[in-house]
Scaffold this active site. Structure first.
Site, short mmCIF file in Angstrom:
data_model
loop_
_atom_site.label_atom_id
_atom_site.label_comp_id
_atom_site.label_asym_id
_atom_site.label_seq_id
_atom_site.Cartn_x
_atom_site.Cartn_y
_atom_site.Cartn_z
N HIS A 172 0.86 -1.19 0.00
CA HIS A 172 0.00 0.00 0.00
C HIS A 172 0.90 1.24 0.00
O HIS A 172 1.63 1.48 0.95
CB HIS A 172 -0.94 0.00 1.21
CG HIS A 172 -2.04 -1.00 1.07
ND1 HIS A 172 -2.58 -1.68 2.13
CD2 HIS A 172 -2.72 -1.42 -0.03
CE1 HIS A 172 -3.54 -2.49 1.68
NE2 HIS A 172 -3.64 -2.35 0.38
N GLU A 175 1.61 3.97 2.89
CA GLU A 175 2.00 3.52 4.24
C GLU A 175 3.51 3.62 4.39
O GLU A 175 4.22 2.63 4.54
CB GLU A 175 1.44 2.11 4.47
CG GLU A 175 -0.10 2.13 4.40
CD GLU A 175 -0.77 0.75 4.36
OE1 GLU A 175 -0.07 -0.26 4.50
OE2 GLU A 175 -2.00 0.71 4.16
N HIS A 296 2.16 -3.33 7.06
CA HIS A 296 1.19 -2.28 6.75
C HIS A 296 1.15 -1.26 7.88
O HIS A 296 1.75 -1.45 8.93
CB HIS A 296 -0.21 -2.88 6.58
CG HIS A 296 -0.35 -3.75 5.37
ND1 HIS A 296 -0.96 -3.33 4.22
CD2 HIS A 296 0.08 -5.01 5.13
CE1 HIS A 296 -0.91 -4.27 3.31
NE2 HIS A 296 -0.29 -5.32 3.84
N GLU A 371 0.18 -4.12 11.35
CA GLU A 371 -0.32 -2.77 11.12
C GLU A 371 0.45 -1.89 12.10
O GLU A 371 0.14 -1.84 13.30
CB GLU A 371 -1.83 -2.66 11.37
CG GLU A 371 -2.69 -3.52 10.44
CD GLU A 371 -2.89 -2.91 9.06
OE1 GLU A 371 -2.48 -1.75 8.83
OE2 GLU A 371 -3.46 -3.60 8.20
#
Ligand SMILES: *[C@@H]1O[C@H](CO)[C@@H](O)[C@H](O)[C@H]1NC(C)=O
Ligand SMILES: *[C@@H]1O[C@H](CO)[C@@H](O)[C@H](O)[C@H]1NC(C)=O
Ligand SMILES: [Zn+2]
Length: 434
Positions: A172, A175, A296, A371
């Site tokens: 992504h 990020e 992420h 994350e």
């Protein structure tokens, strides 16, 4: 379960080839208190496509609207009694605080942890690492992007016969903390004097790919800081969510068929050159991978497969127990708290991710999605002074993850084979002799 969402307002029309300014766009932290609040937010997503939910894998939509529509959102939330806090009043100011530095060529130690780096800087650093540590580091190209860029990374190896830790990051584009952290981890594996880090570096082959969505990452630097997908044109829209495009329960949950959505899953599984080439590369070494980490941000979560169900599938209990302990190690240095669970129970159902595919088709024993920081304040716009602490605590957790995995019997110390792969391998040898 308390969930924190980010919502971003997009205003004005975006003219390609000049850097988009996010002046007066506001970031909100939403604090749903129960499942009925969640339903309201779900409806908001489906009915009103002006808002961009930042937390992954919550369904997202991104539309350009004038800032006065902030009032609309606040009214909807107030009427429905959903709590919210604006956390960044002017997104552009937060973007401007994200310093981007140059890397000094041929000086691997000039890569530092107080700023972000562009793609070509990271790639030049990787090339220089291979020159500086020729016996240990080789550059690796795991695939090609839509615009023809290499998915470049590196392999750290102290000899043959080792099992693999695979780190995939930056799928992504926006990020940014993930490539930064992964570069730090790489540097530690090569330069740390800490005995446990040195042992981890020696005991495994490390395959590390800081930016697996290079086109998107370049776009976040040149044109649109908050870009998430790749850059393939689809009609009048651009981009496929590369972490919804893998061939595992493709398009089943948390993905969109609408090319304007931030979660657009593409025309079919592996429709994208990035996922197709990367998955081919991973498959070739798949039976040697013991640990697969997909990096992420944000939300401070450690997620495990699968994203289609809250059922504990495969070796769920081991994976979660090992993960919880590693998150304990992560919290020691700065007190940063992570939540561990499967994708579906921790946030929201989402399928077609790299992690699910690696688990389902390569049967990798330990698969995790990190994350990274933070939780509800800056999101994808993490200030540079948090790069080093984020990197340090993440490194602590990975070292502990390896330690815990051994305690749970997942790998021998040293360069041992994992037992479950021994049997099919021996059978294959017998067959080919016959
Ligand atoms: C942002 O909002 C401030 C305060 O309302 C206003 O003075 C300024 O002109 C706005 N900037 C832009 C680029 O819209
Ligand atoms: C979820 O996906 C896994 C992997 O494809 C599959 O084995 C399982 O049956 C699925 N569960 C549900 C409830 O769809
Ligand atoms: Zn992500």
């Amino acid at each position: 379960m308390i969930l924190i969402f980010f919502i971003l307002f997009l205003a004005g029309s975006f003219v390609a080839s000049e850097k988009f300014k996010f002046d007066n766009y506001t970031l909100y932290k939403i604090l749903p208190k129960d499942s009925s609040d969640f339903v309201i937010l779900q409806e908001l997503y489906e009915i009103d496509r002006r808002f961009d939910f930042w937390d992954d894998p919550i369904p997202t939509a991104e539309y350009l609207i004038p800032p006065h529509d902030k009032i609309d959102l606040e009214n909807i939330l107030i009427q429905n009694n959903v709590a919210f806090i604006p956390t960044i009043q002017n997104i552009q100011e937060a973007i401007d605080r994200q310093t981007v530095k140059k890397y000094t060529r041929n000086n691997v130690r000039s890569m530092q942890w107080d700023a972000y780096y562009e793609l070509e800087e990271i790639y030049a650093w990787i090339d220089d690492l291979a020159k500086t540590y020729p016996d240990i580091v080789t550059t690796e190209v795991a695939g090609t992007s839509y615009e023809g860029r290499e998915i470049k990374g590196l392999k750290i190896s102290h000899g043959p016969g080792r099992r693999i830790v695979f780190i995939e990051s930056g799928i992504h584009a926006r990020e940014w903390i993930t490539p930064a952290t992964v570069c730090y981890i790489t540097a530690q594996l090569l330069t740390s004097n800490d005995p446990e880090t040195r042992a981890a570096a020696r005991d495994f082959d490390w395959y590390i790919f800081p930016v697996t969505n290079p086109d998107g990452y370049v776009w976040t630097h040149t044109d649109f800081r908050l870009w998430r997908k790749n850059r393939k044109p689809v009609g009048t829209e651009f981009g496929i969510d590369l972490n919804r495009n893998w061939n595992s329960n493709w398009l089943v949950k948390g993905s969109s068929t609408n090319p304007s959505s931030n979660n657009y899953a593409g025309l079919g599984p592996f429709s994208e050159p990035e996922t197709r080439t990367l998955s081919t590369y991973i498959t070739a070494i798949g039976n040697k991978i013991d640990i697969y980490l997909s990096m992420h941000s944000s939300g401070q979560l450690l997620l495990v497969p699968f994203g289609n169900t809250t059922q504990p599938l495969a070796n769920y209990y081991d994976v979660v127990n090992i993960g919880r302990r590693a998150m304990g190690a992560l919290s020691v240095r700065y007190g940063t708290e992570y939540t561990t669970g499967n994708v579906a129970e921790a946030i929201y159902h989402a399928t077609g991710s790299s992690a699910d595919w690696v688990k389902e088709f390569l049967d990798v024993p330990l698969v995790y999605i990190y994350e990274l920081r933070d939780r509800g304040t800056f999101g994808h716009l993490l200030p540079p002074d948090q790069i080093l602490p984020t990197s340090e605590e993440t490194m602590d957790s990975i070292i502990d993850l390896i330690h815990q995995a051994k305690r749970f019997g997942y790998m021998n110390s040293g360069n041992g084979l994992k037992f479950s792969f021994l049997t099919p391998l021996l059978l294959f040898v017998v067959k080919s002799v016959v």
